[in-house]
Design an enzyme around this catalytic site. Structure first.
Site: not given
Length: 475
Positions: A196-199, A265
């Site tokens: 995701n964008l944070v990761e 998921d």
């Protein structure tokens, strides 16, 4: 774009990762504790659902995929509960038991559809001693697999994920990664990685705009030898970067966000399943985006069935304000119509084989208002009601035929045994049912009446019956 008819029955996907048990305690709240200023929840229902990598496996099983799941569990009752829940849904469990660790369990207390608190039961081990046992199970299952998903929640099962990726590459099995942590080098050589964008920004730094995401994403993909990188950006949609092709961006498909639990998921499950059929990342991402938009409107770790996903894609391909629409899209159109003073009529049924009796009934229903909605049972719903030999025609076929009837403005679907949920969602002005019902016995009547609407019972035209047509055809 691949055909809207999804068939994964000949596919076998291996899921490897951190499995968890999601436990829900549901109950009402009506008082404050005398011991502390907190709400008292009277628990009336306990629900167990697979979480983490187990939820990925469940999502694949719901799609009709044959699934094998490898993960680490404790030697405890929660491991048994998790395995039983998965086995009931058709997931083949190949668990490694760790006597020194508990099965990871997340307990959520829910009241009035709101999550009040979450309690986590887990212990971490820096170097999981079960790594070799996990690798042995993966190696034995890869030769029969169409793809493998590595679902990493940084709980230890994928501590040696690089070895597992190398095993996958040696077996020529594409690998899809749902990553975790600040070191993506451990995923080198994978087929696709989905942060995701944070990761993603934890690895490459803050990105000011889409152009910077694409630039840094391309560099990251090339550095680690991935065929594709998919960055999910929540309400801003998804960005796909694949080898030798321009970037591919999609706006989010979500209409209303109720609970994002398990959305990632769902994305990786649908993405992988569709890729095994189409071999095109863009197709897989498109379907995954629609599936994610569906599940975030549900409470808890929701999954999506293949036929529901088919219906969503079918409705989207008929992009118009009328015709076949998903319940979420239809809700918006009904609100606009009602604001315009139009009366909305609703009826429902299987409509397996359309006959003159149906057409007459539909025309009579339309005469009761300005716009007519027909909600159709999905294939799974029909089977539960009519038996394994039904329906004769699948959902998209039935909806396409109904769409062609001039009296019908909108066609939608529902997967439950009754249309109660979709009636509550749409709140029509007139609810219509055919047959010898009393108004009190009609599903959804209370909701419509409580909201100022009407409930009508129409008489079916004698001499016509889907069952009789089938019997005649078989005689």
């Amino acid at each position: 774009m691949i055909s809207s008819h999804l068939n994964f029955k000949n596919k076998h996907i291996l899921v490897v990762g951190d499995v968890m048990l999601d436990r829900y305690w549901h109950g009402g709240t009506s008082r404050i504790s005398p011991e502390a200023p907190v709400q008292v929840v009277k628990v009336s229902n306990v629900e167990d659902r697979p979480g983490g990598a187990a939820n990925v496996a469940l999502g694949l099983a719901k799609l009709g995929v044959r699934v094998s799941l490898v993960g680490v569990v404790g030697n405890d009752e929660n491991a048994t509960a998790l395995e039983n829940t998965l086995t009931e849904q058709g997931v083949e469990c190949h668990f490694v038991t760790a006597d020194n660790l508990p099965t990871i369990t997340k307990l959520r207390v829910i009241s009035r559809h709101q999550q009040l608190i979450r309690l986590d039961f887990e212990e971490r081990e820096d170097s999981l001693s079960q790594n070799q046992a996990v690798a042995d199970k993966v190696a034995s299952l890869l030769p029969d697999s169409s793809a493998v998903i590595f679902s990493d929640y940084a709980k230890g099962c994928l501590a040696d994920v690089q070895t597992l990726i190398q095993l996958s590459n040696a077996a020529n099995v594409p690998s899809f990664i749902d990553p975790k942590g600040d070191d993506f080098s451990i995923y080198q050589g994978a087929t696709l990685v989905k942060p995701n964008l944070v990761e993603f920004e934890a690895i490459v730094g803050k990105c000011a705009d889409l152009k910077e995401i694409e630039k840094k994403g391309l560099e990251l993909r090339q550095r680690f030898g991935w065929k594709a990188l998919l960055v999910t950006r929540g309400e801003d949609g998804l960005v796909l970067l694949e080898d030798g092709k321009p970037s591919f961006s999609l706006a989010t498909a979500a209409k209303e966000v109720f609970d994002v639990t398990g959305a990632g998921d769902t994305v990786v499950a649908v993405l992988t399943a569709v890729f095994t059929t189409s071999k095109r990342f863009a197709d897989a991402v498109d379907y995954a985006n629609q599936a994610a938009g569906y599940v975030v409107g549900k409470l808890g770790t929701a999954s999506i069935a293949a036929e529901t996903l088919e219906a969503i894609m079918f409705a989207r391909s008929h992009s118009t304000n009328f015709g076949v629409l998903s319940p979420e899209e239809l809700k918006e159109q009904i609100k606009l119509a009602q604001l315009n003073g139009e009366k909305i009529v609703f009826t429902n049924g299987c409509f397996d084989i359309l006959h003159p009796g149906h057409v007459t009934y539909i025309k009579q229903a339309k005469a009761l208002g300005d716009r007519l909605v027909v909600a159709v049972n999905t294939d799974a719903s029909v089977k539960r009601l009519k038996g394994e030999s039904r329906p004769i025609n699948d959902l998209t076929h039935r909806m396409a035929v109904l769409e062609g009837i001039g009296a019908i403005d909108w066609v939608t679907w529902f997967d439950e045994d009754t249309p109660l949920e979709v009636i509550q969602q749409l709140t029509p002005d007139v609810l219509v049912k055919g047959g010898d019902y009393t108004i009190e016995s009609i599903v959804g009547a209370d909701h419509v009446l409580d909201n100022g609407g009407e409930v009508k019972v129409l008489t079916f035209v004698d001499g016509y019956s889907t069952t009789k047509i089938i019997e005649k055809a078989n005689s």
